[in-house]
Design an enzyme around this catalytic site. Structure first.
Site, short mmCIF file in Angstrom:
data_model
loop_
_atom_site.label_atom_id
_atom_site.label_comp_id
_atom_site.label_asym_id
_atom_site.label_seq_id
_atom_site.Cartn_x
_atom_site.Cartn_y
_atom_site.Cartn_z
N LYS A 21 1.13 4.84 6.80
CA LYS A 21 0.34 5.51 5.59
C LYS A 21 0.85 6.89 5.78
CE LYS A 21 -2.61 2.12 4.99
NZ LYS A 21 -2.13 1.29 3.88
N SER B 119 0.98 -1.15 -0.16
CA SER B 119 0.09 -0.03 -0.11
C SER B 119 0.97 1.15 0.07
CB SER B 119 -1.06 0.00 1.22
OG SER B 119 -0.22 0.25 2.43
#
Length: 164
Positions: free
Chosen positions: A77, A35
């Site tokens: 993230k 990701s």
């Protein structure tokens, strides 16, 4: 007894120092998944600075590690939205509170969306947007769920250095 103490005290101090440093200052982590491609890739070893946000604010585009209660996991993230902001992606352009934000980070295409953060909330996205489970899926994260900032990539050695 004094002889035994003299023999083991250095080892006890070293173990105590390592535990304290790892608990409160920095800890290693392995990137799990794609990701954050191409910034961070699956299997890379990074250092998480747990101490920095005691003295510094969380900034837009910081890469952070979050304790994600929704799936009982920690995720890495990038911070996109700060507290009390309206975050919008339209035609692959980021807008914060209606103003275009320039980023020198090459993100993979982002589908259009609008989100709002509340008090003490942060909106995070993975750099590889098409496969990332992030704030678009989990919602915003409170500051106390942010464990620290990813600062250094340790492995592979060919990519050793600061993470941007």
């Amino acid at each position: 007894m004094k002889k035994i103490w003299n023999e083991i005290k250095d080892y006890i101090f070293i173990i105590l120092a390592v535990v304290l440093i790892r608990t409160f200052i920095v800890t290693p982590a392995i990137v799990d998944g794609g990701s954050m491609d191409n910034t961070l890739e699956n299997g890379q070893l990074v250092l998480i600075n747990k101490f920095i946000y005691r003295f510094d604010d969380i900034n837009r585009f910081d890469i952070v590690v979050i304790n994600n209660d929704a799936d009982s996991d920690k995720i890495i993230k990038r911070v996109i939205g700060l507290p009390n902001e309206i975050i919008e992606y339209r035609d692959n352009i980021l807008y914060i509170n209606g103003k275009k934000v320039e980023a020198e980070i090459g993100f993979i295409d982002t589908e259009d969306f609008i989100a709002k953060t509340g008090e003490n909330e942060y909106f995070v996205l993975g750099d590889n947007r098409p496969i990332s489970k992030d704030s678009r899926y989990f919602g915003s994260f409170k500051k106390d769920k942010i464990l620290g900032r990813v600062t250094i990539r340790l492995f592979p050695f060919s990519k050793f250095g600061l993470v941007k």
